[in-house]
Design an enzyme around this catalytic site. Structure first.
Site, PDB file in Angstrom:
ATOM      1  N   TYR A 159       1.442 -24.029 -13.518  1.00  0.00           N
ATOM      2  CA  TYR A 159       0.640 -25.019 -14.235  1.00  0.00           C
ATOM      3  C   TYR A 159       1.417 -25.696 -15.372  1.00  0.00           C
ATOM      4  O   TYR A 159       0.903 -26.615 -16.014  1.00  0.00           O
ATOM      5  CB  TYR A 159      -0.612 -24.361 -14.828  1.00  0.00           C
ATOM      6  CG  TYR A 159      -1.540 -23.790 -13.786  1.00  0.00           C
ATOM      7  CD1 TYR A 159      -2.281 -24.628 -12.955  1.00  0.00           C
ATOM      8  CD2 TYR A 159      -1.677 -22.416 -13.626  1.00  0.00           C
ATOM      9  CE1 TYR A 159      -3.134 -24.102 -11.994  1.00  0.00           C
ATOM     10  CE2 TYR A 159      -2.536 -21.886 -12.669  1.00  0.00           C
ATOM     11  CZ  TYR A 159      -3.255 -22.735 -11.857  1.00  0.00           C
ATOM     12  OH  TYR A 159      -4.104 -22.216 -10.912  1.00  0.00           O
ATOM     13  N   HIS A 203      -3.334 -31.128 -16.506  1.00  0.00           N
ATOM     14  CA  HIS A 203      -4.424 -30.284 -17.008  1.00  0.00           C
ATOM     15  C   HIS A 203      -3.967 -29.407 -18.173  1.00  0.00           C
ATOM     16  O   HIS A 203      -4.794 -28.857 -18.897  1.00  0.00           O
ATOM     17  CB  HIS A 203      -4.936 -29.403 -15.856  1.00  0.00           C
ATOM     18  CG  HIS A 203      -6.396 -29.056 -15.933  1.00  0.00           C
ATOM     19  ND1 HIS A 203      -7.339 -29.862 -16.553  1.00  0.00           N
ATOM     20  CD2 HIS A 203      -7.092 -27.987 -15.453  1.00  0.00           C
ATOM     21  CE1 HIS A 203      -8.543 -29.293 -16.445  1.00  0.00           C
ATOM     22  NE2 HIS A 203      -8.416 -28.157 -15.790  1.00  0.00           N
ATOM     23  N   TYR A 231      -7.543 -18.516 -18.362  1.00  0.00           N
ATOM     24  CA  TYR A 231      -7.798 -19.598 -17.408  1.00  0.00           C
ATOM     25  C   TYR A 231      -8.878 -20.510 -17.985  1.00  0.00           C
ATOM     26  O   TYR A 231      -9.727 -20.101 -18.768  1.00  0.00           O
ATOM     27  CB  TYR A 231      -8.137 -19.114 -15.988  1.00  0.00           C
ATOM     28  CG  TYR A 231      -6.906 -18.596 -15.286  1.00  0.00           C
ATOM     29  CD1 TYR A 231      -6.008 -19.473 -14.673  1.00  0.00           C
ATOM     30  CD2 TYR A 231      -6.617 -17.238 -15.299  1.00  0.00           C
ATOM     31  CE1 TYR A 231      -4.852 -19.000 -14.064  1.00  0.00           C
ATOM     32  CE2 TYR A 231      -5.454 -16.754 -14.694  1.00  0.00           C
ATOM     33  CZ  TYR A 231      -4.576 -17.648 -14.088  1.00  0.00           C
ATOM     34  OH  TYR A 231      -3.429 -17.187 -13.521  1.00  0.00           O
ATOM     35  N   ASN A 269     -11.642 -22.088 -17.250  1.00  0.00           N
ATOM     36  CA  ASN A 269     -13.109 -22.001 -17.263  1.00  0.00           C
ATOM     37  C   ASN A 269     -13.638 -20.820 -18.071  1.00  0.00           C
ATOM     38  O   ASN A 269     -14.844 -20.625 -18.160  1.00  0.00           O
ATOM     39  CB  ASN A 269     -13.673 -21.989 -15.831  1.00  0.00           C
ATOM     40  CG  ASN A 269     -13.137 -20.842 -15.008  1.00  0.00           C
ATOM     41  OD1 ASN A 269     -12.327 -20.047 -15.490  1.00  0.00           O
ATOM     42  ND2 ASN A 269     -13.572 -20.746 -13.761  1.00  0.00           N
ATOM     43  N   ASP A 315      -7.268 -32.438 -21.808  1.00  0.00           N
ATOM     44  CA  ASP A 315      -7.004 -33.605 -20.963  1.00  0.00           C
ATOM     45  C   ASP A 315      -8.310 -34.325 -20.610  1.00  0.00           C
ATOM     46  O   ASP A 315      -9.357 -33.696 -20.488  1.00  0.00           O
ATOM     47  CB  ASP A 315      -6.299 -33.164 -19.677  1.00  0.00           C
ATOM     48  CG  ASP A 315      -7.133 -32.134 -18.896  1.00  0.00           C
ATOM     49  OD1 ASP A 315      -7.348 -31.023 -19.425  1.00  0.00           O
ATOM     50  OD2 ASP A 315      -7.593 -32.450 -17.787  1.00  0.00           O
ATOM     51  N   ASN A 350     -14.366 -28.112 -17.556  1.00  0.00           N
ATOM     52  CA  ASN A 350     -14.753 -26.696 -17.528  1.00  0.00           C
ATOM     53  C   ASN A 350     -14.313 -25.925 -18.767  1.00  0.00           C
ATOM     54  O   ASN A 350     -15.014 -25.010 -19.218  1.00  0.00           O
ATOM     55  CB  ASN A 350     -14.209 -26.016 -16.271  1.00  0.00           C
ATOM     56  CG  ASN A 350     -14.944 -26.474 -15.020  1.00  0.00           C
ATOM     57  OD1 ASN A 350     -16.099 -26.874 -15.088  1.00  0.00           O
ATOM     58  ND2 ASN A 350     -14.273 -26.444 -13.888  1.00  0.00           N
TER      59      ASN A 350
END
Length: 201
Positions: A18, A23, A70, A72, A97, A118
């Protein structure tokens, strides 16, 4: 009274796959601030994230956080810092973002809904309020035909910036630094009035 942030949170996902994706621009922003302010970030298990303190002229203490839960579940990490240091929710500034803003634009707000993000849904749920400032960084929408699926949107969000956009985002991070430093001195409202209308040329 001016609203001055005490905790700056960048949202993103942990793991090298990532890294530097659209994101994860929140993570990048916190890394950029830490670098410019000489703050050491390190993994903190209590806070479920990468955490550090910055010594600022105008501040007793300023905290930086990149949740490692993470996206969420970002709110869990934010809540643990807020509870530990007994910070009011409105002193938390969250950077993340936003597909509704073009690349090279930022938008600072005092409160608001998650807008489908999220990480922000989790932050709002765990802080129990929408009344905390946030800094949205534009990553633009993917140029897709009307028939396209959510999968294409996900691959846009989790993709890396092409070289021309990467240059723009590097300039935007400098604007993020300037806007936040102004917010720390004179309050979020002042930074909003000066930086929300600007874009990176």
């Amino acid at each position: 009274m001016a609203l001055i942030p005490q905790l700056i949170v960048g949202l993103g996902n942990p793991g090298s796959k990532y890294d530097r994706t659209r994101h994860n621009i929140g993570f990048e922003a916190v890394d950029f601030l830490a670098d410019k302010w000489g703050a050491n970030l390190s993994e903190n298990r209590r806070f479920q994230g990468v955490f550090g303190e910055a010594k600022m002229r105008s501040h007793n203490k300023l905290y930086l956080l990149k949740p490692l839960t993470y996206m969420n579940r970002s709110g869990q990490a934010i809540r643990s810092v807020v509870d530990w240091y007994k910070l009011p929710p409105e002193s938390v500034l969250v950077i993340y973002d936003d597909m509704d803003l073009p690349v090279g634009r930022l938008r600072l707000r005092l409160s608001g809904s998650a807008g489908g993000h999220n990480g922000m849904k989790s932050a709002i749920a765990h802080l129990g309020t929408q009344n905390f400032p946030r800094l949205r960084l534009g990553i633009d929408k993917p140029q897709l035909p009307a028939s396209s699926s959510d999968r294409e949107t996900i691959s846009h969000v989790l993709g890396k910036f092409p070289p021309n956009e990467r240059q723009t985002m590097d300039k935007l991070l400098q604007q993020v630094l300037e806007a936040i430093e102004l917010a720390l001195e004179d309050g979020v409202e002042k930074a909003m009035s000066l930086y929300n209308s600007r874009s990176v040329d």
